[in-house]
Scaffold this motif. Sequence first.
Motif, PDB file in Angstrom:
ATOM      1  N   ARG A   1       1.163  -1.578   0.183  1.00  0.00           N
ATOM      2  CA  ARG A   1       0.412   0.041  -0.098  1.00  0.00           C
ATOM      3  C   ARG A   1       0.777   1.716  -0.045  1.00  0.00           C
ATOM      4  NH1 ARG A   1      -2.339   1.005   3.980  1.00  0.00           N
ATOM      5  NH2 ARG A   1      -1.987  -1.219   5.445  1.00  0.00           N
ATOM      6  N   ARG A   2       1.179   1.981  -0.821  1.00  0.00           N
ATOM      7  CA  ARG A   2       1.659   3.107  -1.071  1.00  0.00           C
ATOM      8  C   ARG A   2       1.700   4.156  -0.302  1.00  0.00           C
ATOM      9  NH1 ARG A   2       3.825   5.778  -5.729  1.00  0.00           N
ATOM     10  NH2 ARG A   2       2.816   4.958  -6.891  1.00  0.00           N
ATOM     11  N   GLU A   3       0.521   4.344   0.755  1.00  0.00           N
ATOM     12  CA  GLU A   3       0.250   5.333   1.790  1.00  0.00           C
ATOM     13  C   GLU A   3       1.838   4.683   3.215  1.00  0.00           C
ATOM     14  OE1 GLU A   3      -3.299   2.922   2.857  1.00  0.00           O
ATOM     15  OE2 GLU A   3      -2.284   3.685   1.480  1.00  0.00           O
ATOM     16  N   LEU A   4       1.557   3.073   3.366  1.00  0.00           N
ATOM     17  CA  LEU A   4       2.419   2.541   4.111  1.00  0.00           C
ATOM     18  C   LEU A   4       3.510   2.837   3.819  1.00  0.00           C
ATOM     19  CD1 LEU A   4       1.827  -0.854   5.538  1.00  0.00           C
ATOM     20  CD2 LEU A   4       4.103  -0.124   4.840  1.00  0.00           C
ATOM     21  N   TYR A   5       3.956   2.492   2.548  1.00  0.00           N
ATOM     22  CA  TYR A   5       5.171   2.560   2.220  1.00  0.00           C
ATOM     23  C   TYR A   5       6.124   4.203   2.077  1.00  0.00           C
ATOM     24  CZ  TYR A   5       8.792   3.377  -0.950  1.00  0.00           C
ATOM     25  OH  TYR A   5      10.333   4.074  -1.882  1.00  0.00           O
ATOM     26  N   GLU A   6       5.626   5.507   2.034  1.00  0.00           N
ATOM     27  CA  GLU A   6       5.758   6.372   2.212  1.00  0.00           C
ATOM     28  C   GLU A   6       5.829   6.689   3.292  1.00  0.00           C
ATOM     29  OE1 GLU A   6       2.236   8.637  -0.168  1.00  0.00           O
ATOM     30  OE2 GLU A   6       4.059   8.375  -1.821  1.00  0.00           O
ATOM     31  N   ARG A   7       5.011   6.025   4.260  1.00  0.00           N
ATOM     32  CA  ARG A   7       5.842   6.619   5.954  1.00  0.00           C
ATOM     33  C   ARG A   7       7.003   5.984   6.235  1.00  0.00           C
ATOM     34  NH1 ARG A   7      -0.242   5.221   6.892  1.00  0.00           N
ATOM     35  NH2 ARG A   7       0.419   3.252   7.583  1.00  0.00           N
ATOM     36  N   SER A   8       6.843   4.165   5.535  1.00  0.00           N
ATOM     37  CA  SER A   8       8.090   3.477   5.666  1.00  0.00           C
ATOM     38  C   SER A   8       8.929   2.928   4.758  1.00  0.00           C
ATOM     39  CB  SER A   8       7.739   1.982   6.722  1.00  0.00           C
ATOM     40  OG  SER A   8       6.824   2.685   8.162  1.00  0.00           O
ATOM     41  N   ALA A   9       9.208   3.569   4.370  1.00  0.00           N
ATOM     42  CA  ALA A   9      10.195   3.274   3.023  1.00  0.00           C
ATOM     43  C   ALA A   9      10.597   1.717   2.859  1.00  0.00           C
ATOM     44  CB  ALA A   9      10.335   4.772   2.500  1.00  0.00           C
ATOM     45  N   TRP A  10      11.831   1.412   3.940  1.00  0.00           N
ATOM     46  CA  TRP A  10      12.519   0.536   4.202  1.00  0.00           C
ATOM     47  C   TRP A  10      12.086  -0.495   4.176  1.00  0.00           C
ATOM     48  CZ3 TRP A  10      12.071  -2.862   8.140  1.00  0.00           C
ATOM     49  CH2 TRP A  10      10.451  -2.391   9.510  1.00  0.00           C
TER      50      TRP A  10
ATOM     51  N   GLU B   1      10.839  -0.388 -15.561  1.00  0.00           N
ATOM     52  CA  GLU B   1      11.888   0.396 -15.035  1.00  0.00           C
ATOM     53  C   GLU B   1      10.438   0.801 -13.367  1.00  0.00           C
ATOM     54  OE1 GLU B   1      15.035  -0.962 -17.215  1.00  0.00           O
ATOM     55  OE2 GLU B   1      13.091   0.167 -17.531  1.00  0.00           O
ATOM     56  N   GLU B   2       9.177   1.674 -14.319  1.00  0.00           N
ATOM     57  CA  GLU B   2       9.077   2.347 -13.693  1.00  0.00           C
ATOM     58  C   GLU B   2       7.839   2.220 -12.762  1.00  0.00           C
ATOM     59  OE1 GLU B   2       6.663   5.469 -16.820  1.00  0.00           O
ATOM     60  OE2 GLU B   2       7.723   4.739 -17.740  1.00  0.00           O
ATOM     61  N   LEU B   3       7.512   0.125 -13.159  1.00  0.00           N
ATOM     62  CA  LEU B   3       6.732  -0.157 -12.338  1.00  0.00           C
ATOM     63  C   LEU B   3       7.108  -0.840 -10.946  1.00  0.00           C
ATOM     64  CD1 LEU B   3       6.012  -3.569 -14.799  1.00  0.00           C
ATOM     65  CD2 LEU B   3       5.052  -1.175 -14.354  1.00  0.00           C
ATOM     66  N   PHE B   4       8.229  -0.239  -9.672  1.00  0.00           N
ATOM     67  CA  PHE B   4       8.898  -0.829  -9.371  1.00  0.00           C
ATOM     68  C   PHE B   4       9.667   0.620  -8.340  1.00  0.00           C
ATOM     69  CE2 PHE B   4       9.346  -4.428 -12.513  1.00  0.00           C
ATOM     70  CZ  PHE B   4       8.247  -5.196 -11.698  1.00  0.00           C
ATOM     71  N   VAL B   5       9.759  -0.211  -6.720  1.00  0.00           N
ATOM     72  CA  VAL B   5       9.876   1.028  -5.890  1.00  0.00           C
ATOM     73  C   VAL B   5      12.066   1.248  -6.404  1.00  0.00           C
ATOM     74  CG1 VAL B   5      10.870   1.442  -3.739  1.00  0.00           C
ATOM     75  CG2 VAL B   5       8.962   0.137  -4.314  1.00  0.00           C
ATOM     76  N   ALA B   6      12.368   2.305  -6.817  1.00  0.00           N
ATOM     77  CA  ALA B   6      13.484   2.378  -7.243  1.00  0.00           C
ATOM     78  C   ALA B   6      14.549   1.636  -6.600  1.00  0.00           C
ATOM     79  CB  ALA B   6      14.028   4.586  -7.694  1.00  0.00           C
ATOM     80  N   ALA B   7      14.455   2.550  -5.016  1.00  0.00           N
ATOM     81  CA  ALA B   7      15.481   1.405  -4.523  1.00  0.00           C
ATOM     82  C   ALA B   7      15.771   0.196  -4.539  1.00  0.00           C
ATOM     83  CB  ALA B   7      15.130   1.817  -2.946  1.00  0.00           C
ATOM     84  N   THR B   8      14.618  -0.444  -4.800  1.00  0.00           N
ATOM     85  CA  THR B   8      15.011  -2.104  -5.456  1.00  0.00           C
ATOM     86  C   THR B   8      15.593  -2.464  -5.932  1.00  0.00           C
ATOM     87  OG1 THR B   8      13.120  -2.231  -6.544  1.00  0.00           O
ATOM     88  CG2 THR B   8      13.008  -2.865  -3.402  1.00  0.00           C
ATOM     89  N   LEU B   9      15.754  -1.460  -7.309  1.00  0.00           N
ATOM     90  CA  LEU B   9      16.036  -1.591  -8.507  1.00  0.00           C
ATOM     91  C   LEU B   9      17.798  -1.714  -8.388  1.00  0.00           C
ATOM     92  CD1 LEU B   9      13.714  -0.208 -10.918  1.00  0.00           C
ATOM     93  CD2 LEU B   9      13.667  -2.218 -10.649  1.00  0.00           C
ATOM     94  N   GLU B  10      17.959  -1.401  -7.166  1.00  0.00           N
ATOM     95  CA  GLU B  10      20.267  -1.434  -7.326  1.00  0.00           C
ATOM     96  C   GLU B  10      20.704  -2.365  -6.515  1.00  0.00           C
ATOM     97  OE1 GLU B  10      20.464   3.722  -7.426  1.00  0.00           O
ATOM     98  OE2 GLU B  10      19.836   2.791  -5.794  1.00  0.00           O
ATOM     99  N   SER B  11      21.407  -2.429  -6.767  1.00  0.00           N
ATOM    100  CA  SER B  11      22.596  -3.339  -6.125  1.00  0.00           C
ATOM    101  C   SER B  11      23.160  -3.556  -4.895  1.00  0.00           C
ATOM    102  CB  SER B  11      23.093  -4.937  -6.649  1.00  0.00           C
ATOM    103  OG  SER B  11      22.208  -5.084  -7.246  1.00  0.00           O
TER     104      SER B  11
END
Length: 329
Positions: free
Chosen positions: A227-236, A316-326
């Motif tokens: 859920r987007r609002e949850l991710y925006e509060r706790s991106a980790w 690339e637009e489908l996913f949280v940007a941080a999960t695209l990096e190793s």
Amino acid sequence: MTGRRPFSLACWDYDRTRALADGTVVPEGIDLTYLPMAPEETFFRMMRHREFDAAEMSLSSYVLSLEADEPPFVAIPVFPSRMFRHSGIYVNARSGIRHPGELAGGRVGVAEYQLTANVWIRGILAEHHGLPVESVTYVTGGLEQPGRIEKMAIDLPGDIRVERAPEGRSLSALLDAGEIDAIYSPRAPSVLGNGRIVRLFADWPAVEREYFRQTAIFPIMHVVVIRRELYERSAWVAQSLLKAFDAALAKTRENLHEVTALKYALPWLVAHAEETEELMGPDPWAYGLRPNRETLATFLRYSAEQGLAQTRRDPEELFVAATLESFSV
């Protein structure tokens, strides 16, 4: 108090997620409640009511949800369900239909036009078997129970013909009676095997292997959304979940090659795993964007070509940007 964040995840009972369900793998910082539910229920409850913190979700439904002014979800590149779909095309043997092109001008039952499996089937038939998407009329409704509706509103172009199944009639019953010519479905209809209903591709495993040899595509069906609002509060939580799903998948890989005692009820499990990896490589279920970019790009193209996605997106637009990096040390 554990200091971990209470978190609900709705996802089916897969071997590749079992370690999350039984607590063998614990996501960092998360006190996980794993709710093992069939995909149809999970998708409906998440899409309509946002009942869970995270959930397995139809790839097609997620892509369409991004069209909203305020998209309700973000996703991580975890794909709990993948499946070749040549096996999901059913015809009435009395119709005489033996090849995909013979469906042109006919009527095809689909539980929902936007279902991921149906996007793949239509795209594959159009691109590899010469059956244009707009050449058939689609009849929507419940596979076994009448009355199923699309989980979300869709606005299709005029050359795509979609009509509702007659009131009180299921798609299985319509196919058995010869009132529709085929069904595209992720689930096998109950009438399969009654002597009248057969798969369009009789030797579907061979057809699907050849499709993979030609395309290197192992179709992605589902993705994991938060859920987007949850991710925006706790991106980790996105990275924590991605790492946990990957750890659970690694345990499944090990189990497929365990020869001391078979972990799954298949006598030649290890031989089958080795044969699959010889064709598809050592990690056909791999998560992450890089090994799946072309498969996702093909799906996004199909969705746009079939009148579903109004915006042509890059994977690339489908996913949280941080999960695209190793991350490495």
